[in-house]
Structure formats: C-alpha cells, structure tokens
Design a protein around this motif. Structure first.
Motif, mmCIF file in Angstrom:
data_model
loop_
_atom_site.group_PDB
_atom_site.id
_atom_site.type_symbol
_atom_site.label_atom_id
_atom_site.label_comp_id
_atom_site.label_asym_id
_atom_site.label_seq_id
_atom_site.Cartn_x
_atom_site.Cartn_y
_atom_site.Cartn_z
ATOM 1 N N VAL A 49 0.736 -1.305 0.012
ATOM 2 C CA VAL A 49 0.112 0.082 0.104
ATOM 3 C C VAL A 49 1.075 1.198 -0.021
ATOM 4 C CG1 VAL A 49 -1.787 1.221 1.094
ATOM 5 C CG2 VAL A 49 -1.834 -1.131 1.390
ATOM 6 N N ILE A 200 -8.558 -3.167 2.049
ATOM 7 C CA ILE A 200 -7.242 -2.872 1.589
ATOM 8 C C ILE A 200 -6.112 -3.687 1.775
ATOM 9 C CG2 ILE A 200 -5.487 -0.957 1.359
ATOM 10 C CD1 ILE A 200 -7.605 1.165 1.551
ATOM 11 N N SER A 201 -6.054 -4.038 3.227
ATOM 12 C CA SER A 201 -5.007 -4.897 3.675
ATOM 13 C C SER A 201 -5.447 -6.513 2.982
ATOM 14 C CB SER A 201 -5.045 -5.226 5.163
ATOM 15 O OG SER A 201 -4.778 -3.880 5.847
ATOM 16 N N HIS A 204 -3.554 -7.449 -0.440
ATOM 17 C CA HIS A 204 -2.226 -7.851 -0.604
ATOM 18 C C HIS A 204 -2.314 -9.440 -0.905
ATOM 19 C CE1 HIS A 204 2.014 -8.373 0.677
ATOM 20 N NE2 HIS A 204 1.624 -9.505 1.198
ATOM 21 N N THR A 209 -1.299 -4.428 -5.895
ATOM 22 C CA THR A 209 -0.443 -3.013 -5.176
ATOM 23 C C THR A 209 -1.554 -1.839 -5.169
ATOM 24 O OG1 THR A 209 1.411 -3.885 -6.313
ATOM 25 C CG2 THR A 209 1.281 -1.683 -5.669
ATOM 26 N N THR A 210 -1.486 -1.270 -4.141
ATOM 27 C CA THR A 210 -2.596 -0.130 -3.945
ATOM 28 C C THR A 210 -1.792 1.025 -3.964
ATOM 29 O OG1 THR A 210 -4.105 -1.700 -2.786
ATOM 30 C CG2 THR A 210 -4.478 0.752 -2.501
ATOM 31 N N TYR A 212 -2.574 4.662 -2.503
ATOM 32 C CA TYR A 212 -3.470 5.445 -1.655
ATOM 33 C C TYR A 212 -3.009 6.920 -1.468
ATOM 34 C CZ TYR A 212 -6.184 5.506 2.585
ATOM 35 O OH TYR A 212 -7.143 5.791 3.772
ATOM 36 N N ALA A 224 -0.329 2.263 5.487
ATOM 37 C CA ALA A 224 0.801 2.033 4.423
ATOM 38 C C ALA A 224 1.906 1.474 4.551
ATOM 39 C CB ALA A 224 0.989 3.645 3.762
#
Length: 523
Positions: A49, A200-201, A204, A209-210, A212, A224
C-alpha cells in the motif's frame, strides 16, 4: 548489479524485477505554460500500500490520471510488471491491470450491483446477456470479497462505503494489478474506515498493489508500507514506514517545504456570554415508533468559544447542526435563542436572518453552485446587503469579493472563473467567505477541512481563531477526532441523539472521546 535488479527510490533499497509491480520514469507533463509534472520517477513494490501525499496542486492527481489513462500526451514512460506501456485512454490502462477508484464515484445509480460489476463485459449466450450466469458470478465475487450485499440491489441505494467496495470488487473481477484509491475514506465514518482498511489489507493476499491518496496523514501509519511526497510537480521525499516514527510530521514538512510547529494552532480566547442557547431541542424521527434523532437537548455556546462535537454514525451530531440551520426535513421543536433573542428557524433563510452561518460537509452538493463563478458563489447569501433600491451594487460586490479573496488567500486566476476550477481548499475558503459576508454571530462548521491540503487547513484554522477572537460562537462537527480535540475549547461526545460526555480543552484523549461516542462511558 544484475540485470534483473533495480535500484528503488529509497536509498540503499534494492528491488528484484519480480518485486516491482510498476515504475514511472521521468514523467513530465505541461498544460500550456504550467509545468504540472517535472520528471517524476517512482517505483511501486508488488503487494504494497503506497501512499501519495501532497498539497492540492502538487501534481499527484495529474500523475495518477496519467497512470490510469485519463490524461495522455506526456513524456517519460510507464512499466507494469516489467512491460513498458503507454496509456492514451482509460481502457488502455485497464487492459494492463491499472484501475482508478476516484473520490467522486462515477457509478450508474440505476444499475444493479451485479450489472455494475460486469458493465460492458456481460456474460453472453447466443448473442444475448446470460442473466443467470451474471447473477451467479456476481454473487460469487461478492462472497469472495466478503460483501454482504445482494447483486440485485441498485447502486444508487448503496452507501458511499459500499459503492466504493463494489467499485474495488469490479476492478478485481478484471484482474487488477495496480489499484489507485483517491481519498477513499473522506466520506466514511470511523467504522466504515476500519472496514475499508481491512479490505485494502486483504488486497495484498490477491497480489494487488494499492496506491493510496489521502489528506488524512494519520492514516498512513495505519495502512501504508511506503510514502511518496510531492510538491510543485516533483517528488520531494520517499520512504518506507518500517522503523519510521512521527510519519505525519515528516510528510507535512516535505509537503510545505518547512516545519509546522503546530498542526492545530489553537489560540485561547476568554469565552463571553451565551450566543446560542437551546432548551428542550428535539428533532423528530420519521416513522412511528422510532426514537427521536435529537432528544430534549439543552446546550449553550458562548462568544469566543469553539465547541467541538464528535459522534459516530447515527449519533445525531449532523442532525443537530442541520436542524439549527433550518435545513432538516424532520419536525423540530424546542427553544432557540441567538444573542439572547428568541428566534424561530424553519428554513435556511430564517437562520441567515437570525445570524447563523452553516458550512456543510458536502460543499459541492450543498454549499456551492459549481457552474457559477467565484464571485456569484461568494455573494449568494448576502445579496440583500449588496443591493441599493433593489439593484445589485456591482462595484460593492466586486470590492468585497476581492477583499475576501486576498484576506483568505484564495488561489485563483480571476474572481470570475468557475468555482469548479478551484482546489478543494480554495472552494472551502469561498464557502467560508460567503457566510462571512452575512455578518453572522454563530458559525456551524461540518467537516471543515475534509479533502483539504495542509496549508489550506492551517489557513482555515487561522480563520477559526480570528472568528473566536472577534467574539463569534463556533461549532465544529467533524469525524476527524484529532481536529476536534486540537481546535476546540470544549468537546462533546454524542450518542443516540444525546450528549453523553463533555470535556474542557486538554481533559480528553482520543480514546476517551471514542469510548464515550461508542457507548462505553456515560456521564
């Protein structure tokens, strides 16, 4: 160094080619004489992140629009998993696994969830949409992402939180590799924010891939792995969070080019007499048998006082502020006094006449007319003060607008340009100026710095200090708890339409207020 090893943007950190999800090299973009991006290079590690920070106008939005195919015509190159790409459209980017979920979601409200998930790629059989397969596949994907939603629900009936999660799921069904989230928590409650972080976690685990983007810097430490900071179209800092302390301060210093000694520069003011007084204030709920939104509230806000109110979803905090401005649809009863005078507020016009100003949380929807100019937006609520014999005094109007543009540091090319062309922080300053022109005694501020960059926040906090010093009464209702604690002389926690705890400045911690707002502690 071997051919499959790449130097990262973090000193001393080496990436293997397999670690690298994407790389931007020398991205340069001009809009006429404006140099928006100046040779930006940044790498994104697979599964990270990666937070992008910067003031409005720093170039982060332009960079993300290039990466997601919204903007073309740039210099430099993009690599996705080692493949050099050039995106001239959104579809180009999506074909390579890059998806953007914008802050202002572009959902189709009439579509059902399942239809939205597979929009423009519906399963077909014999040339027609295979509805049975569509609903079955939609239900399966919703289950994979732990979304307890029916695929038959309409997108327009979902909360902002669920619209965002469905948009993320839509990207996942198309093989997303790089997901860009622009201010994903700006319109969410604390609970919804935590649920968003969980989603969001979990990305992974799917190899996503994020990227943010957020103005809420305290979220970076929570979510992050790496941070890139931009200023004036260039990268000015990049670091991984492992072993870092006080991340928000480092980010702020890089963003503004100097160290801010105080994030919340509250100036103490001796409170005076009560300017706003409520007795037995009640906001009725629609429907039989439902508890009132506000139940028999007694409240005083004094001259020079900044009163902070915090509550979770359904607490009644925003019902209170809207009822004070005559903007609530529900029936309201009780006694209100402004400056010791009994007033009756049944509409925003009544509130303005009574000396009450209201800066709404949704400034674009409720506070601005986006197609109109800065001037017309700023003077809209005060036209009666700028007319003579029923005719608008254009000279007086322009003079007052220029005065507030200068004093509030509104960055604009012309006071006649459309308000939609301004950054969020500058739009918020125009909304504030609109109410300053009405010369009110009471200011109600909902989410005053939502989606606003650091410098604009500091400017807005300075305005709050000035209003308090001028003897105005200020009410701040915000889901940004550090802001409430940092800028308030007195803090209230609300739960189920009632005030459950009260603290003077410096008496409460974030944990104290959150516990009370969640029902863990009552007076």
């Amino acid at each position: 160094m071997s051919a499959d090893m790449i130097k990262s943007d973090t000193p001393g950190h080496i990436l293997s080619g397999e670690d690298l999800a994407a790389r931007l090299s020398g991205i340069d973009k001009k809009f006429g004489v404006v140099h928006a991006l100046k040779g930006v290079s940044v790498s994104f590690i697979r599964g990270d992140v990666h937070a992008i920070a910067g003031e409005n106008g720093a170039g982060k939005s332009t960079l993300m629009k290039i990466l997601s195919g919204v903007i073309g015509g740039y210099d430099g190159f993009i690599e996705i998993e080692g493949e050099r790409c050039r995106f001239d459209s959104i579809r180009d980017a999506e074909r390579h696994g890059v998806f953007l979920v914008p802050q202002e979601l572009n959902v189709v409200p009439e579509l059902r969830v399942g239809e939205y998930l597979f929009l423009n790629r519906e399963p077909r059989r014999w040339g027609m949409v295979d509805t049975w397969t569509l609903w079955a596949d939609a239900a399966r994907w919703l289950a994979v992402f732990k979304l307890d939603l029916s695929p038959l629900l309409r997108m327009g009936d979902l909360s902002t939180h669920h619209q965002q999660l469905v948009s993320i799921a839509r990207a996942m069904t198309q093989g997303v590799k790089l997901l860009i989230l622009d201010e994903p928590t700006s319109n969410l409650t604390e609970r919804e924010t935590e649920l968003m972080f969980e989603q969001i976690s979990d990305l992974h685990n799917h190899g996503v891939t994020t990227i943010y983007i957020s103005h809420r810097l305290h979220e970076f430490e929570r979510i992050a792995n790496a941070v890139t900071v931009m200023r004036d179209g260039a990268v000015v800092d990049h670091f991984r969070l492992e072993g870092q302390s006080d991340t928000p301060r480092r980010v702020v210093q890089a963003m503004v080019g100097r160290e801010l000694t105080e994030m919340y520069p509250k100036v103490a003011v001796v409170a005076g007499q009560s300017l706003l007084s409520l007795r037995d204030w009640t906001v009725r709920n629609h429907g039989p048998g439902r508890a009132n939104l506000i139940e028999s509230m007694n409240l005083d806000v004094h001259a020079g006082e900044v009163l902070g109110i915090f509550g979770l979803l359904g607490s009644g905090a925003f019902d209170l502020t809207r009822s004070l401005f005559g903007a609530h649809e529900a029936q309201v009863r009780g006694i209100m006094q402004v400056g010791g005078r009994p007033v009756t507020v049944r509409s925003p016009r009544d509130a303005i006449r009574s000396g009450i100003a209201y800066v709404p949380a949704e400034r674009k929807r409720d506070g601005l007319i986006e197609a109109h100019s800065i001037t017309s937006n700023m003077t809209l609520a005060a036209l009666s003060r700028l007319t003579r014999f029923g005719v608008l005094d254009r000279y007086a109007e322009l003079a007052r607008v220029q005065e507030y543009v200068k004093s509030l540091k509104v960055k604009c090319g012309s006071i006649e340009q459309p308000i939609s062309q301004l950054s969020g922080g500058n739009q918020q300053k125009v909304v504030a100026a609109k109410w300053l022109l009405t010369a009110p005694e009471v200011f109600i501020l909902e989410e005053p710095t939502r989606g606003v960059d650091i410098n604009a926040r500091v400017d807005f906090y300075a305005l709050i200090n000035d209003l308090a010093a001028a003897g105005k009464a200020i009410i701040i209702v915000s889901t940004d708890l550090p802001e409430v604690l940092g800028m308030s002389d007195r803090v209230l926690a609300m739960l189920e339409g009632s005030i459950v705890r009260e603290w003077r400045r410096g008496e409460a911690t974030e944990e104290d207020v959150m516990t009370a707002a969640a029902g863990g502690s009552r007076q």
